[in-house]
Design a protein around this motif. Sequence first.
Motif, PDB file in Angstrom:
ATOM      1  N   GLN A  86       0.805  -1.214   0.000  1.00  0.00           N
ATOM      2  CA  GLN A  86       0.000   0.000   0.000  1.00  0.00           C
ATOM      3  C   GLN A  86       0.846   1.277   0.000  1.00  0.00           C
ATOM      4  N   GLY A  87       2.029   1.199   0.617  1.00  0.00           N
ATOM      5  CA  GLY A  87       2.785   2.429   0.843  1.00  0.00           C
ATOM      6  C   GLY A  87       3.916   2.716  -0.115  1.00  0.00           C
ATOM      7  N   PHE A  88       4.380   1.700  -0.873  1.00  0.00           N
ATOM      8  CA  PHE A  88       5.526   1.936  -1.754  1.00  0.00           C
ATOM      9  C   PHE A  88       5.151   2.900  -2.874  1.00  0.00           C
ATOM     10  N   ALA A  89       5.962   3.921  -3.075  1.00  0.00           N
ATOM     11  CA  ALA A  89       5.682   4.962  -4.067  1.00  0.00           C
ATOM     12  C   ALA A  89       6.181   4.518  -5.440  1.00  0.00           C
ATOM     13  N   SER A  90       5.435   3.626  -6.082  1.00  0.00           N
ATOM     14  CA  SER A  90       5.858   3.102  -7.380  1.00  0.00           C
ATOM     15  C   SER A  90       5.936   4.199  -8.432  1.00  0.00           C
ATOM     16  N   ASP A  91       5.079   5.226  -8.313  1.00  0.00           N
ATOM     17  CA  ASP A  91       5.117   6.305  -9.291  1.00  0.00           C
ATOM     18  C   ASP A  91       6.423   7.091  -9.208  1.00  0.00           C
TER      19      ASP A  91
END
Length: 326
Positions: free
Chosen positions: A202-207
């Motif tokens: 939920q928290g990983f900033a893939s963008d």
Amino acid sequence: MKLIAAAVGNHLAAKRTERRRPPAGRFVTVDGVRLHYQERGQGPTLVLIHGNGVSSEDYVLSGLFAELAQRYRVIAFDRPGFGYSERPRNRPWTAEDQARLLLGAMAALSAGEAVLVAHSWGTLVAMQAQLTAPKRIRGLVLMSGYYWPTVRLDAPLLGGPAIPALGDVMRFTASPLLGRLMMPLMFKQMFSPAKVPEHFRQGFASDMSLRPSQLRATAADTAMMPLEAGKLAPQLKAVVGPVLVMSGDGDKIVSCEHQSRRLARELLGGEIQVIEGAGHMVHHTAPQVVAEAVLGFLRQIAFDTGGGGERRADPEPRQLAEPLPA
């Protein structure tokens, strides 16, 4: 026209991402390079060095940053090209170059003598920093590191965006889309045999990781990794001071047996903690186990008091194995 449209679209998407996720920390400029860092806590200094494809936020998301900051001054840098740190194209970015830059940043922030805590690609940087300035590095905690070169399929698969000219086209057009498609599989591989934790999913900033600028840094570091390990391997005997090596026994990215266990055997006084049932991302899979191991290591070397912390050089490393919490 389609390539131009895709390039413009990805550029605008990266700018939107940065507006939605502004820098969480502060900046320091060293040797003309602007580095982003996050800092919290008071006391002796710990410097956290992240792996490939992520940023200092990786330690924040895992909870390790906040846990260690309860007792220490913790500084987590974005390595060059990651997060909000610059990576000028007119200079090399080997592990040694990155180490010298971080040492300069530490001096600018009056870090004094510090312990380096590093994960994955960051372990190459941490060890080069220790070799470059041994009197400034009190100890090393090396998690899921890569220390001897091996044949790696990810280098040709992920290194495309680092190729001059062609890589520029790729990272502004196809690479962000391919990255989104590949990310679930990459996450599974990174965490296997454990499941991907919900906080990471939920928290990983893939963008942020798919911005063209960070894709270039990720690709370049991926392509350089075997070469950098090859350069470091002959110097490993020169590493001095206390070292804690950590690894998941099921790591699918770098072999626990052939990398971490071997390093602990070869380093003078090296200790190892293998976390059962964990993969490459040990600080996310077993954050409390990792935090307790790091804090125990710091107590052992008397880092709280700044004492000598001399350690016995065992012919075989002491191994601590703890199962993952249910």
